[in-house]
Design a protein around this motif. Sequence first.
Motif, PDB file in Angstrom:
ATOM      1  N   LEU A 110      -1.007 -11.970  18.011  1.00 30.12           N
ATOM      2  CA  LEU A 110      -0.816 -12.535  16.662  1.00 30.12           C
ATOM      3  C   LEU A 110      -1.957 -13.433  16.213  1.00 30.12           C
TER       4      LEU A 110
ATOM      5  N   VAL B 218      -4.722 -11.000  15.269  1.00 38.40           N
ATOM      6  CA  VAL B 218      -4.442 -10.430  13.683  1.00 38.40           C
ATOM      7  C   VAL B 218      -4.906 -11.382  12.630  1.00 38.40           C
ATOM      8  N   THR B 219      -4.399 -12.566  12.878  1.00 41.96           N
ATOM      9  CA  THR B 219      -4.751 -13.857  12.121  1.00 41.96           C
ATOM     10  C   THR B 219      -5.993 -14.050  11.697  1.00 41.96           C
TER      11      THR B 219
ATOM     12  N   ALA C 263      -7.831 -11.387   9.976  1.00 44.43           N
ATOM     13  CA  ALA C 263      -7.534 -11.213   8.426  1.00 44.43           C
ATOM     14  C   ALA C 263      -8.499 -12.557   7.936  1.00 44.43           C
ATOM     15  N   LEU C 264      -8.362 -13.414   8.567  1.00 40.92           N
ATOM     16  CA  LEU C 264      -9.129 -14.662   8.003  1.00 40.92           C
ATOM     17  C   LEU C 264     -10.652 -14.525   7.946  1.00 40.92           C
TER      18      LEU C 264
ATOM     19  N   GLU D 277     -11.216 -12.276   5.340  1.00 42.61           N
ATOM     20  CA  GLU D 277     -11.132 -12.839   3.620  1.00 42.61           C
ATOM     21  C   GLU D 277     -12.339 -13.814   3.280  1.00 42.61           C
TER      22      GLU D 277
ATOM     23  N   LYS E 268      -5.553 -17.936  -0.897  1.00 38.50           N
ATOM     24  CA  LYS E 268      -6.458 -17.299   0.291  1.00 38.50           C
ATOM     25  C   LYS E 268      -5.523 -17.810   1.429  1.00 38.50           C
ATOM     26  N   LEU E 269      -5.683 -17.080   2.452  1.00 38.84           N
ATOM     27  CA  LEU E 269      -5.006 -17.135   3.926  1.00 38.84           C
ATOM     28  C   LEU E 269      -5.545 -18.610   4.499  1.00 38.84           C
TER      29      LEU E 269
ATOM     30  N   LEU F 282       4.047 -11.962   9.909  1.00 37.94           N
ATOM     31  CA  LEU F 282       2.570 -12.257   9.854  1.00 37.94           C
ATOM     32  C   LEU F 282       2.395 -13.363   8.875  1.00 37.94           C
ATOM     33  N   HIS F 283       1.452 -12.703   7.906  1.00 37.78           N
ATOM     34  CA  HIS F 283       0.610 -13.489   6.972  1.00 37.78           C
ATOM     35  C   HIS F 283       1.608 -13.989   5.723  1.00 37.78           C
TER      36      HIS F 283
ATOM     37  N   ARG G   4      -1.734  -6.197   1.866  1.00 38.12           N
ATOM     38  CA  ARG G   4      -2.991  -6.908   1.849  1.00 38.12           C
ATOM     39  C   ARG G   4      -2.714  -8.411   1.491  1.00 38.12           C
ATOM     40  N   LEU G   5      -3.803  -8.944   1.782  1.00 37.10           N
ATOM     41  CA  LEU G   5      -3.279 -10.583   1.704  1.00 37.10           C
ATOM     42  C   LEU G   5      -3.113 -11.117   0.051  1.00 37.10           C
TER      43      LEU G   5
END
Lengths: 84, 615
Positions: free
Chosen positions: A38, A41-42, A45-46, A49, B38-39, B68-69, B240-241
């Motif tokens: 987990l 994956v985070t 993504a971060l 981004e 933003k994440l 998840l996000h 997608r985010l």
Amino acid sequence: MPDLSERLASCFAAVFPDLAAEDIATASVESVDGWDSLAAVTLLALVEEEFDTEFPLNVVADLSSFDHFRTLLQGTREFVGGPP
Amino acid sequence: MVLRSARQGTVAPALDDAVSGSSSVVSPQHPGTSAPMKLAEAMRLARMPFPDGAAVTRTFLACGFTPLHLQTFLLAHLRLVAPETNVTVDSGLYGDVVGNVDAAAGGGYEAVAVVVEWADLDPRLGLRAVGGWRIADVADALESARLRGADLVAAVRRMAPGRSVAVCLPTLPLAPVSHSPGWQGGDVELRLRTLVSDLAVLLADDVGVRVVSPSRLDAASPPGDRLDVRGEVHAGFPYRLPHAAVLADLLARLLASPTPKKGLITDLDDTLWRGLVGEVGPAGLSWDLDHGTHVHALYQQMLAALADTGVLLAVATRNDPMMVEPALKCADLLVPPDVFFPIEVHWGAKSDSVRRILQTWNVAADSVVFVDDSPMDVAEVAAAHPGIDGVVFPTNDEDAAFALLSWLRDQFGKDRVSVTDGLRLESLRQSVSLGRDAAASGGTTDEFLARLGAELVVARVRDTADTRPYDLVNKTNQFNLNGRRWSEAAWHGYVDTPNSIVLVAEYRDRYGPLGKIGVLGGRRDGRTFRLHTWVMSCRAFSRRIEHGCLAALFIDLRCDEVVFDYAATARNGPFRDFMTSLLGTEPFPGCRLTRGRFDEICPPLFHVRKDVADA
């Protein structure tokens, strides 16, 4: 603007808030307790981004340390001609 | 003064800004023109400490994919829309959205977000299953989706009572399951979209839950940019985010259901209509296609629609009253002139007009929007009335005018319109008439009130289907025992608890009905009544209704003492003053009022009280 390592470190700090700042540069799957699927994956993504990029699938599995991320990002930056 | 954009679409102001309530000149934007959260920002918000003593709201995210996000974004956006609450977001098991809805029903959650994607209706419609896209497979998937949709509606119907529930139906592009080319609306896609539309109508109208608006989602998150195939295939997370951020934003707004604004103050010249009435006269004004002034007709139409839902409307204009009166009576004006109250027409500062209007309405500035074509007047009003949202009417910009109309709907929108909403304007006029008549009567207040023929019904709340008491306790600021806000689940639980006594006060007099204007909630311990919540609409001031409510506790419920769970808030000064008048000293948490003291201090009451005995 913070350099690549600082920006990458902020991503690690967000995903692993208990990780001491001085340990981030050497962080890896082996050294960080909370680095599970987990978190991976985070973190991915971060970082994508933050650097507005998407890592190729064939390298994602290798992203198991701060150093791996930094190396890959440096390569990406060099490839697109951006600043390190 | 702060210049900021309207909180609409994907706009996500920082937490500090969300709670500051500072005065503002607002620039309404088209939904979707602001960047999604933003994440990294979501993770920061999600980890911020909660305020001390914050009430806990347990939220469940029911979806069939890995949350998840989306879970992170949902928590972050809930922190923004309900900064005073300790929010948690739990999630369920992969691949079973219906089972997760059932799990939410049994988990004691106060709020539930249900997010459905195509694969939840049938796995063959997603990317992680390979059950076949042959013609026979797809036909079977369609039938399976219909049955699964019915299961979902049934599960939400079981889970929804007493909870705040938001549902989002499929947002992702369909996989290429149809035999027709992608640019053709083929049989499969059209049938699936019909199925989803029918599900949405059932959920919203029949089950009564809130459904995410597809058009707002489309505006804020372009459909072609939503699907993350890599994330779906490798992590089971298909968004997608930016799409996850936008969707979480809309879900949080639906779950938290922010309090709508109460009143709108509008300018006239070049705002309600095009032209300066003092220059061109009523006949020279326009709001139509022929003159290129149609935006004013749309604005009038919106004001009429807002008035229908109980929004207070007033006019503040620098003008000659002799010119304004006939102009407002133009037969083809799309908003009836009698919905404007008060109408302030003079040559002085607009901020003075706004001050008098707020006093008449007895509404705080932060519940009000001010619209004027003059940037200077908007700035002057915003500076003089902290908290008010001032908006410049974009007279010559149709696109901006449309954005303004959408923004107004967001500020004043409510998911249900009650009978009391329709009474609000009339009861305000009555209050003003009452004050005027009282002043003109020359007699004492007692004599005046005695002639009102007032009837006060204080009845026990037994049916949580009546949403008015819940709305009152969550929207009233000034006459409020402690400012406590309740989630729907907490309120329903409180009303249903056997030893709770919740009373609603309804009032009418010879000026007409005020409707349900007060709520009291507490518990009786012997002959002591502990009051946990007590609110009364500001429209009901000056009629001794608050005394009448206490009389209901002391006389009709035969209590000897009332204990008040009082807490001072930034805005409950009127309640504090009332209590001070009773106690002879400022109230404090746990202060008490005895029957003897009440009898000694209570002024004469002239209401006929009804319906209390059954409490």
